[in-house]
Design a protein around this motif. Structure first.
Motif, mmCIF file in Angstrom:
data_model
loop_
_atom_site.group_PDB
_atom_site.id
_atom_site.type_symbol
_atom_site.label_atom_id
_atom_site.label_comp_id
_atom_site.label_asym_id
_atom_site.label_seq_id
_atom_site.Cartn_x
_atom_site.Cartn_y
_atom_site.Cartn_z
ATOM 1 N N THR A 45 -20.613 78.042 54.847
ATOM 2 C CA THR A 45 -21.149 78.629 53.610
ATOM 3 C C THR A 45 -22.139 77.679 52.955
ATOM 4 O OG1 THR A 45 -19.064 79.819 53.276
ATOM 5 C CG2 THR A 45 -20.531 79.621 51.375
ATOM 6 N N ASP A 46 -21.800 76.397 52.941
ATOM 7 C CA ASP A 46 -22.670 75.410 52.299
ATOM 8 C C ASP A 46 -23.988 75.247 53.051
ATOM 9 O OD1 ASP A 46 -23.100 73.290 50.275
ATOM 10 O OD2 ASP A 46 -23.136 72.017 52.049
ATOM 11 N N LEU A 47 -23.984 75.414 54.369
ATOM 12 C CA LEU A 47 -25.219 75.282 55.138
ATOM 13 C C LEU A 47 -26.236 76.355 54.747
ATOM 14 C CD1 LEU A 47 -23.753 74.387 58.639
ATOM 15 C CD2 LEU A 47 -25.299 72.964 57.278
ATOM 16 N N LEU A 108 -16.436 64.484 57.848
ATOM 17 C CA LEU A 108 -17.002 64.756 56.533
ATOM 18 C C LEU A 108 -16.840 63.532 55.634
ATOM 19 C CD1 LEU A 108 -18.228 66.590 54.370
ATOM 20 C CD2 LEU A 108 -15.954 67.583 54.005
ATOM 21 N N GLY A 109 -15.654 62.903 55.682
ATOM 22 C CA GLY A 109 -15.408 61.700 54.903
ATOM 23 C C GLY A 109 -16.321 60.555 55.310
ATOM 24 N N THR A 158 -20.518 68.881 59.461
ATOM 25 C CA THR A 158 -20.017 68.548 58.131
ATOM 26 C C THR A 158 -20.857 69.095 56.976
ATOM 27 O OG1 THR A 158 -21.279 66.485 57.913
ATOM 28 C CG2 THR A 158 -19.183 66.370 59.089
ATOM 29 N N SER A 159 -22.078 69.544 57.251
ATOM 30 C CA SER A 159 -23.085 69.991 56.271
ATOM 31 C C SER A 159 -23.666 68.821 55.477
ATOM 32 C CB SER A 159 -22.534 71.054 55.301
ATOM 33 O OG SER A 159 -21.770 70.495 54.253
ATOM 34 N N VAL A 160 -23.302 67.588 55.807
ATOM 35 C CA VAL A 160 -23.780 66.393 55.102
ATOM 36 C C VAL A 160 -24.724 65.605 56.012
ATOM 37 C CG1 VAL A 160 -23.092 64.220 54.019
ATOM 38 C CG2 VAL A 160 -21.642 66.239 53.783
#
Length: 256
Positions: A45-47, A108-109, A158-160
């Motif tokens: 969703t964030d992507l 992600l972390g 991770t989208s990051v």
């Protein structure tokens, strides 16, 4: 619940407007930790959320001539195939399983901790990165493609990474290019990357379109207000607060 998502979208948009750091490093962990959204669904969703919000930046930076399309193409040579391969990997596993959830949270972390370092040291790099580390154009091209490869896999998982990490690495590879053009180029690359990665997640069923719409309702005015406040607020103070938040959330995801 919708009010909570709208408010979160607004806060993330505000911080993005103030600092320029991509929403992925903020929105995904908020969805995972505070709203208990499954990590794969939060990432997917964030992507798409990022591809929509950052597309506005392409027009703004494009009009000002702040995009180096040659660098964008080089990054895409590495990032798009890497994104497709990462999506294929995710298709082979059960993204809702405990093991997959733990893997996504862990990476992600790690991505958030790396982003916090990039946020803290960006001004230092801008000041000190005047020495050309790579001497030939072919070496620069290879380094850019490799950066795209890393970003493609990391962002899809991770989208990051497309924001602070991408800008920091580009500053080291292209020290003679101004920060404004580096940021514009990074945004121009982030849009197709997050779109391809988002479509990949959509094919996996890990995108919540109603959630996406609600987040955008909050984030669009947040980005607008943050952009206008950026000249009136101490950028250094906001940057250090943001870095502390990223460190806290990053270690929480890694050692949960």
């Amino acid at each position: 619940m919708d009010i909570g998502f709208i408010f979160s979208g607004f806060i993330v948009g505000l911080l993005v407007g103030l600092t320029g750091v991509g929403g992925g490093s903020l929105m995904t962990p908020i969805l995972v930790l505070f709203f208990h959204i499954k990590p794969a669904l939060a990432v997917g969703t964030d992507l798409l959320y990022a591809s929509v919000t950052k597309s506005v930046g392409i027009f703004a930076h494009g009009k000002l001539g702040n995009i180096d399309w040659k660098i964008v193409k080089r990054l895409m040579v590495g990032s798009i195939p890497a994104s497709i391969l990462t999506t294929y990997y995710l298709r082979q596993i059960d993204v809702a399983s405990t093991g997959a959830v733990d893997i996504i949270k862990f990476y992600l972390g790690i991505a958030l901790l790396l982003t916090s370092i990039a946020v803290i040291f960006r001004p230092y790099l801008i000041e000190k990165s005047k020495v050309t580390l790579l001497k030939t154009d072919s070496a620069i091209a290879i380094a850019t493609i490799l950066l795209g490869l890393i970003l493609g896999g990391l962002v899809t998982l991770t989208s990051v990474g497309a924001g602070a990490l991408g800008v920091t690495a580009l500053l080291l590879i292209y020290p003679k290019i101004g920060i404004t053009k580096i940021v514009g180029t990074d945004i121009a690359h982030a849009v197709p990357l997050t779109l391809v990665a988002g479509i990949g997640h959509a094919s996996l069923g890990t995108v919540d379109y109603s959630l996406l719409g609600v987040l955008l309702i909050g984030s669009i005015p947040g980005i607008y207000i943050g952009s206008h406040l950026s000249s009136k607020v101490s950028e250094q103070s906001v940057r250090y607060v943001l870095a502390l938040i990223l460190i806290y959330v990053g270690q929480k995801l890694i050692f949960h």
